[in-house]
Design a protein around this motif. Structure first.
Motif, short mmCIF file in Angstrom:
data_model
loop_
_atom_site.label_atom_id
_atom_site.label_comp_id
_atom_site.label_asym_id
_atom_site.label_seq_id
_atom_site.Cartn_x
_atom_site.Cartn_y
_atom_site.Cartn_z
N SER A 105 0.86 -1.19 0.00
CA SER A 105 0.00 0.00 0.00
C SER A 105 0.90 1.24 0.00
N VAL A 106 1.64 1.40 -1.07
CA VAL A 106 2.68 2.44 -1.11
C VAL A 106 2.11 3.83 -0.89
N ASP A 107 0.90 4.10 -1.40
CA ASP A 107 0.34 5.45 -1.31
C ASP A 107 0.16 5.90 0.14
N GLY A 108 -0.06 4.96 1.03
CA GLY A 108 -0.29 5.32 2.43
C GLY A 108 0.94 5.19 3.30
N PHE A 109 2.10 4.95 2.68
CA PHE A 109 3.31 4.62 3.45
C PHE A 109 3.75 5.75 4.37
N ALA A 110 3.92 6.95 3.84
CA ALA A 110 4.45 8.06 4.63
C ALA A 110 3.52 8.39 5.80
N THR A 111 2.23 8.42 5.54
CA THR A 111 1.27 8.72 6.61
C THR A 111 1.29 7.64 7.68
N LEU A 139 10.74 2.18 -3.21
CA LEU A 139 11.76 3.07 -3.74
C LEU A 139 11.32 3.78 -5.02
N ASP A 140 10.25 3.31 -5.61
CA ASP A 140 9.71 3.96 -6.80
C ASP A 140 8.76 5.10 -6.46
N ALA A 141 8.47 5.26 -5.16
CA ALA A 141 7.52 6.29 -4.72
C ALA A 141 8.26 7.50 -4.15
N LYS A 275 14.44 -4.30 -10.91
CA LYS A 275 13.47 -5.37 -11.15
C LYS A 275 14.15 -6.69 -11.50
N ASP A 276 15.46 -6.79 -11.32
CA ASP A 276 16.13 -8.02 -11.71
C ASP A 276 15.71 -9.16 -10.80
N GLN A 277 15.61 -10.31 -11.37
CA GLN A 277 15.27 -11.56 -10.69
C GLN A 277 14.10 -11.36 -9.75
#
Length: 277
Positions: A105-111, A139-141, A275-277
């Motif tokens: 749930s990356v969108d809610g991570f910082a909160t 790490l993509d966010a 995205k390797d392996q």
């Protein structure tokens, strides 16, 4: 890292707690327990208190929040309820509360991170952090978070180059204070591969050990962690892991191994990528 700085934690993901197992852990000097709000159909905390409420004060307990009966959710209100209920069911405040697989749930991570920090400051836990199986989506966010006290990540010889690199980047980006490991055998220490791979090559010379013990020692170095959660229902297995934590690792071999992993991942992907392996 000195072997004296390493700790084995009894992980309860697949293992239902028993009085015999917890007493055996203490006899082996294992005083760390790792569980989660959702383990064993959301009953792990109650089970621990039911069988060993008189022992729990002796243990350092880490638990995780983020999964609910209807799925993964980092909503602050739900997280707070889960932490409060965890303490109520355990009969004591957990030492560490971790966000459980925040990459789901990356969108809610910082909160969610800010929420756990608030809970720590309110006395609902002593430390806060995150437990991630694969940190690459994080790490993509774009986020900024308060410094976590700890992060728990996969460790050992089954972890891919991509995940190891992502762990390194996460530690730097989030300024994580302490790193813990989990799943040193990818959930199956009895797999025949551990009898065919010579894990002793990762050790400093002159040490006698079993493949499991060498695998545990390597997991403390790949990546470098101070605590390793080991899931087992057998005290004998736990004792073997404790012995493995006391073995000295050949740091040069570990460095070469990680370099070879990165090289192989680059060749397989055609170019460097998370995205390797």
């Amino acid at each position: 890292m000195r072997t004296a700085d390493r700790r084995i934690a009894l992980g309860l993901y697949r293992t239902g707690p028993t009085r015999h197992l917890l007493e055996g852990a203490l006899e082996q000097g294992v005083t760390d327990l790792d569980t989660a709000f959702n383990y064993h159909h959301f009953a792990s905390h109650r089970a621990l208190a039911a069988i060993a409420d008189d022992l729990l004060a002796v243990f350092t307990i880490s638990t995780k929040v983020g999964y609910f009966p209807d799925g993964h959710d980092l909503d602050p209100a739900r997280l707070r309820v889960a932490v409060e209920r965890s303490a109520e069911e355990l009969g004591r405040t957990p030492d560490t509360v971790l966000l459980h697989n925040p990459e789901s749930s990356v969108d809610g991570f910082a909160t969610a991170c800010a929420t756990l920090l608030e809970m720590r400051e309110a006395g609902l836990c002593r430390n806060w952090g995150l437990s991630t199986w694969d940190p690459r989506p994080l790490l993509d966010a774009d986020w900024e978070i308060p410094r976590p006290d700890v992060a728990m990540v996969r460790a050992g010889l089954t972890v891919s180059a991509g995940i190891l690199s992502a762990v390194d980047e996460l530690v730097d980006r989030a300024r994580i204070a302490e790193l813990w490991g989990m799943a040193p055998f990818a959930g199956n220490a009895d797999d025949s591969i551990w009898q065919t791979v010579d894990t002793s090559t990762f050790l400093a010379s002159g040490q006698q050990c079993s493949p499991l013990q060498a695998g545990v020692a390597a997991a403390f170095a790949i990546p470098e962690v101070t605590r390793l959660a080991v899931g087992t229902s057998r005290v004998e297995h736990l004792a073997e892991a404790v012995d493995g934590s006391r073995l000295e690792v050949n740091t040069e071999t570990v460095t070469v191994y990680r370099a070879l992993l990165r090289e192989r991942a680059t060749v397989s992907a055609g170019a460097p990528s998370r995205k390797d392996q």
